[in-house]
Design an enzyme around this catalytic site. Structure first.
Site, PDB file in Angstrom:
ATOM      1  N   LYS A  57      49.917 -29.806  43.702  1.00  0.00           N
ATOM      2  CA  LYS A  57      50.979 -28.806  43.898  1.00  0.00           C
ATOM      3  C   LYS A  57      52.263 -29.261  43.179  1.00  0.00           C
ATOM      4  CE  LYS A  57      48.938 -27.156  48.162  1.00  0.00           C
ATOM      5  NZ  LYS A  57      48.811 -27.267  49.608  1.00  0.00           N
ATOM      6  N   GLN A  83      51.791 -29.894  54.654  1.00  0.00           N
ATOM      7  CA  GLN A  83      50.363 -30.035  54.361  1.00  0.00           C
ATOM      8  C   GLN A  83      49.586 -30.319  55.659  1.00  0.00           C
ATOM      9  OE1 GLN A  83      48.940 -29.591  51.216  1.00  0.00           O
ATOM     10  NE2 GLN A  83      46.990 -29.749  52.309  1.00  0.00           N
ATOM     11  N   ASP A 107      53.906 -20.748  52.559  1.00  0.00           N
ATOM     12  CA  ASP A 107      52.484 -20.711  52.899  1.00  0.00           C
ATOM     13  C   ASP A 107      52.136 -19.439  53.673  1.00  0.00           C
ATOM     14  OD1 ASP A 107      50.883 -22.712  51.896  1.00  0.00           O
ATOM     15  OD2 ASP A 107      51.403 -24.178  53.448  1.00  0.00           O
TER      16      ASP A 107
END
Ligand code: NDP
Length: 292
Positions: free
Chosen positions: A52, A96, A119
């Protein structure tokens, strides 16, 4: 059979994002800034976060990695989240998953400022998605929608079967395809581990989204001719034939299902590469919203 090429599509998308970032720079605007919170040393998480951050560099974004020890307490992590919420230079951030067992993931996700939740996991954003309001859409389903749109796969009036009801893939996918719009306007069946007569239902599907994580689960006799297949599954299985010692398998028996399908995503190289590209797209959206 047409391959839905996620590698090519994501690289086109990254190119488009990079172009937009150059324009922003030229006009004196600040570039999008994505932060990632990584707790502990989980190998897969390190790999995902690493790619990422690299992708941010590729498109000209700023990126910050907040790598915290496995021993961090829930309260300390919540303080870090508050700091990210308050940091005016960060447009969006991700935490994460999975987090260590002593930390309540829901509590952390709830603490993220919905305006920075690129997200799309915060209940406020998830609810907006279901209500067909403007919001951040979780990256994997967003990537699938982008692939369907770019390849002009018709979804209107089609029977879509989604296998797997996780909050990050299956359930949002079922919502997105049943929404009004294009892609969308489909009739959706959402299946899970308690579904009975699963293959009777997949045999009737025009489009199947496989997101359960069981390699080669979907066999050729479970689908009809001309079906569209989206394979989200990624499972590492030991392999002597691969120098890495493992291979990545999807949820679809590709070799036998592909000849019956009209469109199909490969694994790897299908849905996977789209996920990161859509995270970048969400960050660009977050940045533009903040600047307007
Ligand atoms: P989860 O483990 O959270 O969910 C799996 C789902 O599959 C559950 O809803 C479960 O049902 C259902 N399921 C399990 N067994 C069966 C069965 N025999 N029949 C029908 N349904 C079943 O998985 P995720 O959604 O997080 O991930 C799914 C796969 O997608 C994994 O391989 C993962 O690695 C991959 N993935 C890929 C991404 C990408 O970028 N390409 C991103 C995210 C995930 P129940 O709810 O009843 O338990």
């Amino acid at each position: 059979m047409i391959l839905l090429d996620g590698r090519k599509t994501s690289s086109n998308l990254k190119f488009e994002i990079a172009e937009e970032v150059s324009q922003m720079k030229l006009s004196g605007q600040s570039v999008p800034h994505l932060a990632a919170v990584l707790v502990g040393e989980d190998g897969a998480s390190l790999t995902y976060v690493g790619s990422k951050v690299r992708s941010c560099q590729q498109v000209g974004f700023e990126s910050t990695l907040l790598h915290l020890p496995n021993t961090i307490s829930e309260d300390e992590l919540l303080k870090q989240i508050e700091l990210l919420n308050a940091n005016g230079s960060i447009d969006g951030y991700i935490v994460q998953l999975p987090l260590p067992k002593h930390i309540d993931e829901n509590k952390i996700l709830m603490a993220i400022d919905p305006l920075k939740d690129v997200d799309g996991f915060h209940p406020s954003n998830f609810g907006k998605m279901a209500l067909e309001m403007d919001t951040f859409i979780p990256a994997t389903p967003f990537g699938i929608m982008e692939l369907l749109e770019r390849y002009k796969v018709e979804t209107k009036g089609k029977h879509v079967v989604v296998v797997g009801r996780s909050q990050i893939v299956g359930r949002p996918m079922s919502i997105l395809l049943s929404r009004k719009g294009n892609p969308g306007n489909a009739t959706v069946t959402l299946m899970h581990s308690h579904t009975k007569h699963l293959s009777n239902i997949t045999q009737q599907a025009d489009i199947i989204v496989m997101a359960l994580g069981i390699p080669k689960f979907l066999k050729a006799d479970m689908v009809k001719d001309g079906v569209v297949i989206i394979d989200v599954g990624i499972t590492r299985v030991p392999s002597d034939q691969n120098p890495k010692g493992y291979e990545i398998l999807g949820d679809v028996d590709f070799e036998h299902v592909a000849p019956k399908s009209s469109y199909i995503t490969p694994v790897p190289g299908g849905v996977g590469p789209m996920t990161i590209a859509m995270l970048l797209k969400n960050t660009l959206i977050a940045c533009k919203r903040r600047q307007n």
